[in-house]
Every structure is written in structure tokens, then in C-alpha cells.
Design a protein around this motif. Structure first.
Motif, PDB file in Angstrom:
ATOM      1  N   THR A 123      68.467  17.321  65.516  1.00 39.70           N
ATOM      2  CA  THR A 123      68.683  18.963  65.881  1.00 39.70           C
ATOM      3  C   THR A 123      67.464  19.547  65.099  1.00 39.70           C
ATOM      4  O   THR A 123      67.709  19.400  63.913  1.00 39.70           O
ATOM      5  CB  THR A 123      70.186  19.286  65.915  1.00 39.70           C
ATOM      6  OG1 THR A 123      71.072  18.575  66.512  1.00 39.70           O
ATOM      7  CG2 THR A 123      70.376  20.837  66.271  1.00 39.70           C
ATOM      8  N   PRO A 124      66.850  20.659  65.866  1.00 41.33           N
ATOM      9  CA  PRO A 124      65.924  21.300  64.884  1.00 41.33           C
ATOM     10  C   PRO A 124      66.597  22.070  63.919  1.00 41.33           C
ATOM     11  O   PRO A 124      67.491  22.652  64.151  1.00 41.33           O
ATOM     12  CB  PRO A 124      65.051  22.253  66.042  1.00 41.33           C
ATOM     13  CG  PRO A 124      65.273  21.578  67.323  1.00 41.33           C
ATOM     14  CD  PRO A 124      66.615  20.743  67.252  1.00 41.33           C
ATOM     15  N   GLY A 125      65.714  22.005  62.637  1.00 45.09           N
ATOM     16  CA  GLY A 125      66.422  22.440  61.522  1.00 45.09           C
ATOM     17  C   GLY A 125      67.661  21.772  60.722  1.00 45.09           C
ATOM     18  O   GLY A 125      67.945  22.160  59.707  1.00 45.09           O
ATOM     19  N   SER A 126      68.048  20.765  61.403  1.00 49.38           N
ATOM     20  CA  SER A 126      69.209  19.762  60.720  1.00 49.38           C
ATOM     21  C   SER A 126      68.504  18.775  60.021  1.00 49.38           C
ATOM     22  O   SER A 126      67.136  18.547  59.974  1.00 49.38           O
ATOM     23  CB  SER A 126      69.812  19.152  61.774  1.00 49.38           C
ATOM     24  OG  SER A 126      69.214  18.300  62.539  1.00 49.38           O
ATOM     25  N   PRO A 127      69.413  18.276  58.962  1.00 48.48           N
ATOM     26  CA  PRO A 127      68.891  17.333  58.014  1.00 48.48           C
ATOM     27  C   PRO A 127      68.465  16.019  58.895  1.00 48.48           C
ATOM     28  O   PRO A 127      68.871  15.694  60.242  1.00 48.48           O
ATOM     29  CB  PRO A 127      70.090  16.971  57.261  1.00 48.48           C
ATOM     30  CG  PRO A 127      70.811  18.118  57.094  1.00 48.48           C
ATOM     31  CD  PRO A 127      70.542  18.609  58.484  1.00 48.48           C
ATOM     32  N   LEU A 128      67.465  15.093  58.291  1.00 50.99           N
ATOM     33  CA  LEU A 128      67.022  13.987  59.116  1.00 50.99           C
ATOM     34  C   LEU A 128      67.003  13.067  58.075  1.00 50.99           C
ATOM     35  O   LEU A 128      66.310  13.166  57.091  1.00 50.99           O
ATOM     36  CB  LEU A 128      65.759  14.293  59.660  1.00 50.99           C
ATOM     37  CG  LEU A 128      65.063  13.037  60.304  1.00 50.99           C
ATOM     38  CD1 LEU A 128      65.914  12.495  61.618  1.00 50.99           C
ATOM     39  CD2 LEU A 128      63.935  13.451  60.777  1.00 50.99           C
ATOM     40  N   ASN A 129      67.737  11.670  58.423  1.00 45.01           N
ATOM     41  CA  ASN A 129      67.818  10.608  57.276  1.00 45.01           C
ATOM     42  C   ASN A 129      67.236   9.281  58.060  1.00 45.01           C
ATOM     43  O   ASN A 129      67.671   9.009  59.157  1.00 45.01           O
ATOM     44  CB  ASN A 129      68.938  10.385  56.829  1.00 45.01           C
ATOM     45  CG  ASN A 129      69.346  11.540  55.871  1.00 45.01           C
ATOM     46  OD1 ASN A 129      68.940  11.919  54.892  1.00 45.01           O
ATOM     47  ND2 ASN A 129      70.709  12.132  56.276  1.00 45.01           N
ATOM     48  N   PHE A 130      66.577   8.368  57.482  1.00 43.38           N
ATOM     49  CA  PHE A 130      65.888   7.376  58.287  1.00 43.38           C
ATOM     50  C   PHE A 130      65.624   6.337  57.039  1.00 43.38           C
ATOM     51  O   PHE A 130      65.156   6.523  56.110  1.00 43.38           O
ATOM     52  CB  PHE A 130      65.002   7.418  59.290  1.00 43.38           C
ATOM     53  CG  PHE A 130      63.697   8.183  58.840  1.00 43.38           C
ATOM     54  CD1 PHE A 130      62.716   7.600  58.331  1.00 43.38           C
ATOM     55  CD2 PHE A 130      63.678   9.650  58.968  1.00 43.38           C
ATOM     56  CE1 PHE A 130      61.475   7.860  57.765  1.00 43.38           C
ATOM     57  CE2 PHE A 130      62.454  10.170  58.554  1.00 43.38           C
ATOM     58  CZ  PHE A 130      61.312   9.462  58.025  1.00 43.38           C
ATOM     59  N   THR A 131      65.509   4.881  57.430  1.00 44.00           N
ATOM     60  CA  THR A 131      65.226   3.930  56.410  1.00 44.00           C
ATOM     61  C   THR A 131      63.719   3.306  56.899  1.00 44.00           C
ATOM     62  O   THR A 131      63.549   3.265  58.108  1.00 44.00           O
ATOM     63  CB  THR A 131      66.085   2.736  56.431  1.00 44.00           C
ATOM     64  OG1 THR A 131      67.430   3.595  56.147  1.00 44.00           O
ATOM     65  CG2 THR A 131      66.024   1.989  55.391  1.00 44.00           C
ATOM     66  N   LEU A 132      62.997   3.207  55.993  1.00 46.28           N
ATOM     67  CA  LEU A 132      61.599   2.610  56.250  1.00 46.28           C
ATOM     68  C   LEU A 132      61.954   1.334  56.718  1.00 46.28           C
ATOM     69  O   LEU A 132      62.822   0.497  56.435  1.00 46.28           O
ATOM     70  CB  LEU A 132      60.720   2.769  55.173  1.00 46.28           C
ATOM     71  CG  LEU A 132      60.420   3.994  54.598  1.00 46.28           C
ATOM     72  CD1 LEU A 132      59.537   3.985  53.391  1.00 46.28           C
ATOM     73  CD2 LEU A 132      59.562   4.565  55.583  1.00 46.28           C
ATOM     74  N   SER A 133      60.739   0.683  57.135  1.00 42.51           N
ATOM     75  CA  SER A 133      60.765  -0.692  57.757  1.00 42.51           C
ATOM     76  C   SER A 133      61.156  -1.713  56.710  1.00 42.51           C
ATOM     77  O   SER A 133      61.273  -2.710  57.098  1.00 42.51           O
ATOM     78  CB  SER A 133      59.608  -1.096  58.375  1.00 42.51           C
ATOM     79  OG  SER A 133      58.228  -0.948  57.448  1.00 42.51           O
ATOM     80  N   ASP A 134      60.753  -1.537  55.403  1.00 38.99           N
ATOM     81  CA  ASP A 134      61.113  -2.330  54.427  1.00 38.99           C
ATOM     82  C   ASP A 134      62.651  -2.474  54.089  1.00 38.99           C
ATOM     83  O   ASP A 134      63.204  -3.292  53.359  1.00 38.99           O
ATOM     84  CB  ASP A 134      60.755  -2.155  52.964  1.00 38.99           C
ATOM     85  CG  ASP A 134      61.363  -0.657  52.461  1.00 38.99           C
ATOM     86  OD1 ASP A 134      62.322  -0.132  53.125  1.00 38.99           O
ATOM     87  OD2 ASP A 134      60.774  -0.349  51.458  1.00 38.99           O
ATOM     88  N   GLY A 135      63.506  -1.872  55.004  1.00 40.21           N
ATOM     89  CA  GLY A 135      64.889  -1.936  54.899  1.00 40.21           C
ATOM     90  C   GLY A 135      65.652  -1.547  53.862  1.00 40.21           C
ATOM     91  O   GLY A 135      66.906  -1.280  53.655  1.00 40.21           O
ATOM     92  N   THR A 136      65.128  -0.918  52.907  1.00 38.32           N
ATOM     93  CA  THR A 136      65.695  -0.318  51.511  1.00 38.32           C
ATOM     94  C   THR A 136      65.522   1.099  51.046  1.00 38.32           C
ATOM     95  O   THR A 136      66.321   1.722  50.751  1.00 38.32           O
ATOM     96  CB  THR A 136      65.179  -1.303  50.421  1.00 38.32           C
ATOM     97  OG1 THR A 136      64.037  -1.101  50.019  1.00 38.32           O
ATOM     98  CG2 THR A 136      65.798  -2.769  50.404  1.00 38.32           C
ATOM     99  N   THR A 137      64.187   1.468  51.557  1.00 37.04           N
ATOM    100  CA  THR A 137      63.871   3.099  51.135  1.00 37.04           C
ATOM    101  C   THR A 137      64.304   3.899  52.116  1.00 37.04           C
ATOM    102  O   THR A 137      64.136   3.837  53.621  1.00 37.04           O
ATOM    103  CB  THR A 137      62.169   2.956  51.179  1.00 37.04           C
ATOM    104  OG1 THR A 137      61.559   2.087  50.460  1.00 37.04           O
ATOM    105  CG2 THR A 137      61.674   4.399  50.755  1.00 37.04           C
ATOM    106  N   GLN A 138      65.061   4.701  51.518  1.00 39.99           N
ATOM    107  CA  GLN A 138      65.816   5.807  52.590  1.00 39.99           C
ATOM    108  C   GLN A 138      65.049   7.171  52.258  1.00 39.99           C
ATOM    109  O   GLN A 138      64.598   7.558  51.131  1.00 39.99           O
ATOM    110  CB  GLN A 138      67.183   6.020  52.184  1.00 39.99           C
ATOM    111  CG  GLN A 138      67.793   7.080  52.685  1.00 39.99           C
ATOM    112  CD  GLN A 138      68.507   6.577  54.045  1.00 39.99           C
ATOM    113  OE1 GLN A 138      68.510   5.531  54.372  1.00 39.99           O
ATOM    114  NE2 GLN A 138      68.681   7.658  54.955  1.00 39.99           N
ATOM    115  N   ILE A 139      64.705   7.799  53.556  1.00 38.31           N
ATOM    116  CA  ILE A 139      64.013   8.900  53.479  1.00 38.31           C
ATOM    117  C   ILE A 139      65.047  10.180  53.901  1.00 38.31           C
ATOM    118  O   ILE A 139      65.605   9.856  54.919  1.00 38.31           O
ATOM    119  CB  ILE A 139      62.779   9.056  54.418  1.00 38.31           C
ATOM    120  CG1 ILE A 139      61.834   7.651  54.332  1.00 38.31           C
ATOM    121  CG2 ILE A 139      61.992  10.378  54.681  1.00 38.31           C
ATOM    122  CD1 ILE A 139      61.099   7.811  52.798  1.00 38.31           C
TER     123      ILE A 139
END
Length: 160
Positions: A72-88
Motif C-alpha cells: 500500500t503506498p506510504g505503508s512500511p515494506l519488509n522483504f528478505t534478500l535472496s541470501d535468505g538472512t538479510t531483512q530489508i
């Protein structure tokens, strides 16, 4: 009776002043060109930084397109990189910061995040068309600087 008149040698006051004025004019011209060159270098540096940020953001959006379109525009966004450990973690999916995106590895490791004019790079992302529903959405992004490029006197620099 004849008086002997001595012949003058050397330069008179007028000639010396004339030479000093010429030297001063040439010096001012060279100094002005050097100052203009330094400002041009700062502008080029800022432009190269904009291109670098734009390319890096494009790469991030390309890899995590699905996550961004679903957010949703303006909302927080969380995802994990392809290494499986780094959380963005992005606080505002419409306005990510360089600090939030640096861990993705798409920005140069020595990138400071400030422009040549001392401003900060700002990234704005929106879904188009407005009100679209995934998967019929596209992403548009703009990269800009939060501070104008100014002349030495403080005025906004104009194109030459």
C-alpha cells in the motif's frame, strides 16, 4: 649656453599602472574561470550521483517488483534478500531512503548518499495507473535532490 637635458630611462607611472591593470584583468579572468570550473565539477558530481541512485533504485525495483506493487503506498515494506538472512525494512514504501536500500547491495559500498551540493537524494515511487490492482500496476520512480544548486552568492544557479 646650452642646457643639457637628461634622457629618461625606465617606465613612468602611467605605463606601470597600465601594466598592473592588464595583469589584474587577466588574473581576475583566470580566477573566474577556475571558480566556474569548480562549480561545474560540483554540478557534474551531483548529476553523476543522480544517475547512480536512479540506476540502483531501478535495479532494486526490478528485483523486488512484486513486493513493491503489492504494498500500500506510504505503508512500511519488509522483504528478505535472496541470501535468505538479510531483512530489508522500508518505513515508507513511497519514499525509501538510501540508508534503507544500502543493504540490498545495489548501491556502491562507498556511496555517501549526499549530493555534490550538500543535499540529500530523495526517491519517490508510485503505482500507475492510480488506483490499479495488482498485477495490472506499473511503478514510476523519480530521483531528485532536496536542495537547489546555488551560486556562490546564494542565488539559484541558472543554465549557461
Amino acid at each position: 649656453m646650452y642646457k643639457q637635458i637628461k634622457t629618461q630611462r625606465g617606465f613612468g607611472l602611467i605605463e606601470t599602472l597600465f601594466a598592473l591593470i592588464i595583469i589584474l584583468a587577466v588574473t581576475m579572468s583566470v580566477f573566474s574561470q577556475q571558480l566556474s570550473g569548480a562549480r561545474d565539477d560540483a554540478v557534474k558530481s551531483t548529476g553523476k550521483g543522480l544517475v547512480s541512485v536512479s540506476n540502483s533504485l531501478n535495479d532494486v525495483l526490478g528485483e523486488f517488483y512484486g513486493k513493491w506493487v503489492a504494498a500500500t503506498p506510504g505503508s512500511p515494506l519488509n522483504f528478505t534478500l535472496s541470501d535468505g538472512t538479510t531483512q530489508i525494512s522500508i518505513a515508507d514504501s513511497s519514499r525509501p531512503t538510501i540508508a534503507e536500500l544500502m543493504p540490498t547491495g545495489y548501491f556502491p559500498s562507498n556511496f555517501l548518499g549526499t549530493a555534490g551540493n550538500g543535499g540529500k537524494y530523495v526517491m519517490l515511487i508510485k503505482k500507475v495507473p492510480s488506483g490499479c490492482v495488482t498485477p495490472s500496476c506499473n511503478l514510476e520512480a523519480v530521483v531528485c535532490i532536496d536542495k537547489p544548486i546555488q551560486k556562490d552568492g546564494g542565488g539559484i544557479d541558472s543554465p549557461r
